[in-house]
Design a protein around this motif. Structure first.
Motif, PDB file in Angstrom:
ATOM      1  N   LYS A 105      67.990 106.665  35.502  1.00 21.30           N
ATOM      2  CA  LYS A 105      66.564 106.913  35.620  1.00 21.30           C
ATOM      3  C   LYS A 105      66.069 106.573  37.037  1.00 21.30           C
ATOM      4  N   ILE A 109      64.489 109.365  39.527  1.00 18.83           N
ATOM      5  CA  ILE A 109      63.095 109.324  39.958  1.00 18.83           C
ATOM      6  C   ILE A 109      63.000 109.164  41.479  1.00 18.83           C
ATOM      7  N   ARG A 110      64.011 108.553  42.083  1.00 19.99           N
ATOM      8  CA  ARG A 110      63.996 108.365  43.540  1.00 19.99           C
ATOM      9  C   ARG A 110      64.379 109.649  44.274  1.00 19.99           C
ATOM     10  N   PRO A 129      59.882 106.674  29.169  1.00 13.09           N
ATOM     11  CA  PRO A 129      59.542 106.901  30.580  1.00 13.09           C
ATOM     12  C   PRO A 129      59.460 105.581  31.346  1.00 13.09           C
ATOM     13  N   ILE A 130      59.940 104.510  30.728  1.00 10.70           N
ATOM     14  CA  ILE A 130      59.817 103.173  31.308  1.00 10.70           C
ATOM     15  C   ILE A 130      61.033 102.874  32.179  1.00 10.70           C
ATOM     16  N   THR A 141      58.259  96.471  35.732  1.00 12.89           N
ATOM     17  CA  THR A 141      58.398  97.730  35.003  1.00 12.89           C
ATOM     18  C   THR A 141      57.270  98.675  35.365  1.00 12.89           C
ATOM     19  N   ARG A 142      57.554  99.935  35.243  1.00 13.46           N
ATOM     20  CA  ARG A 142      56.537 100.964  35.418  1.00 13.46           C
ATOM     21  C   ARG A 142      56.843 102.093  34.455  1.00 13.46           C
ATOM     22  N   SER A 143      55.830 102.882  34.163  1.00 12.62           N
ATOM     23  CA  SER A 143      56.002 104.023  33.275  1.00 12.62           C
ATOM     24  C   SER A 143      55.664 105.297  34.033  1.00 12.62           C
ATOM     25  N   ASP A 144      56.600 106.228  34.013  1.00 13.71           N
ATOM     26  CA  ASP A 144      56.424 107.480  34.740  1.00 13.71           C
ATOM     27  C   ASP A 144      57.197 108.566  34.000  1.00 13.71           C
ATOM     28  N   PRO A 145      56.542 109.643  33.579  1.00 14.04           N
ATOM     29  CA  PRO A 145      57.250 110.714  32.872  1.00 14.04           C
ATOM     30  C   PRO A 145      58.463 111.247  33.636  1.00 14.04           C
ATOM     31  N   LYS A 146      58.452 111.111  34.967  1.00 10.83           N
ATOM     32  CA  LYS A 146      59.571 111.598  35.766  1.00 10.83           C
ATOM     33  C   LYS A 146      60.854 110.802  35.498  1.00 10.83           C
ATOM     34  N   ALA A 147      60.708 109.614  34.892  1.00 10.53           N
ATOM     35  CA  ALA A 147      61.887 108.801  34.598  1.00 10.53           C
ATOM     36  C   ALA A 147      62.640 109.287  33.363  1.00 10.53           C
TER      37      ALA A 147
END
Length: 364
Positions: A105, A109-110, A129-130, A141-147
């Motif tokens: 992930k 995402i990167r 998405p976490i 932690t962060r939440s991003d649908p791209k993950a």
């Protein structure tokens, strides 16, 4: 019924024995052809097996990176991203548990390349998405649908060598996701249904794995339960339990799944007075509860013989105060307000390996 909002997360799931053989077709569907295969050092044989299968389908494997670590250190992600660029990979394929899923992930995402995940444990990270990353000993932690991985392939064939003891800790980790989703601030009826079904599937399957490690059926059922538990984790907010585990894991370097197993009954005991309806629903899906969810959870943990004390995982008694301060430094969504005195006692009980009791504090 109270008002609620529900946002379904996008994703493609392929489930079934032998389904990993569909990987080449999934890569073709995504329009990619040069995968970087990721794993931990211990799962490098799976990475090699996967590479051979991909090559047999006349697809070039750009390379392998078998150095994933727990808690997704950013330093490891840095190295993997450099490898991805150097071999001109156009996607990542992760195979293994939560550590390598996290790396997949983070790299995805990167760099923007798609991620295909093949989980071999029950962490559930592959459908959330976490992204939790550790930098200089601090986990955030962060939440991003791209993950979210583009595709998840659940194939129980790759879980057959997972030792029963690891199935137990990994499975309790998954159950913890669903229990917290039951009382999440943004919960809704769909999340509750999925959570209870996931808990039920795992609570019934995990003891069967202990009894008959070579049987495929309970491992199928456990993987199904883990998928549901991971799904609800990705669709609901996290509270005290996950906050504690992130503090203990990221800051004190305690093992992830084992920490969840120790903390779960104590975090539940703290919140229990504020979530009586959810406790009743939980009791209904935990075998042997007799109407008491905490009792049912303790029975399950005893059956699975999972670790019960943080001190056995390497935590020092002096770290109780540090962990309490970090876990209560700011308020966050939780059914019961964070009271440092009682959070400290919760952590002390978890450190000592005491039985969880719903007698923590002013709500009693």
């Amino acid at each position: 019924m109270k008002e609620f909002e529900y946002n379904g997360l996008p994703g493609r799931v392929i489930f079934g024995s032998g389904s990993v053989e569909k990987l080449p077709a999934e890569m073709e569907r995504l329009g990619v052809s040069r995968p970087l295969v990721l794993s931990t050092p211990g799962r490098s044989p799976f990475a090699n097996q996967l590479s051979h299968m991909i090559q047999d389908a006349s697809i070039t494997v750009a390379g392998t990176f078998t150095h994933a670590e727990p808690h997704t250190p950013t330093s490891v992600t840095d190295k993997a991203a450099v490898v991805l660029e150097s071999v001109a990979a156009d996607c990542v394929v992760s195979i293994g548990g939560g550590s390598v899923v996290g790396l997949g992930k983070a790299v995805s995402i990167r760099t923007g390349v798609p991620h295909i995940s093949i989980p071999t444990t029950y962490s559930g990270s592959e459908v959330t998405p976490i992204l939790g990353e550790t930098h200089d000993g601090v986990k955030s932690t962060r939440s991003d649908p791209k993950a979210l991985p583009a595709v998840v392939i659940y194939d129980a064939d790759f879980t057959m060598t997972l030792p029963p003891s690891f199935c137990s800790t990994s499975g309790i980790n998954a159950i913890a996701h669903a229990i917290e989703a039951l009382y999440a601030a943004n919960g809704n009826p769909m999340i509750s249904l999925l959570a209870l079904e996931g808990i039920k599937a795992l609570a019934e399957a995990l003891p069967r794995i202990i009894q008959d490690p070579g049987s495929r059926a309970p491992r199928d059922d456990a993987l199904y339960g883990a998928w549901l538990c991971g799904t609800v984790l990705g669709s609901s907010s996290m509270g005290l339990h996950h906050k504690l585990c992130h503090v203990l894991g990221g800051s004190l370097a305690l093992p992830h799944a084992e920490t969840h197993a120790v903390v779960l009954p104590h975090a539940l005991s703290y919140n229990a007075p504020a979530i009586t309806d959810q406790m009743a629903k939980l009791a209904a899906v935990l075998p042997g509860s007799d109407g008491d969810a905490l009792h049912g959870l303790e029975l399950l943990l005893d059956k699975l013989q999972v670790p019960r004390a943080l001190r056995d995982l390497g935590m020092k008694e002096g770290d109780v105060v540090k962990a309490t301060e970090m876990a209560t430094g700011s308020q966050y969504p939780n059914p019961r307000a964070l009271e440092p005195e009682w959070i400290g006692e919760l952590i002390r009980r978890a450190w000592a390996g005491e039985t969880a009791k719903a007698d923590l504090g002013s709500l009693i």
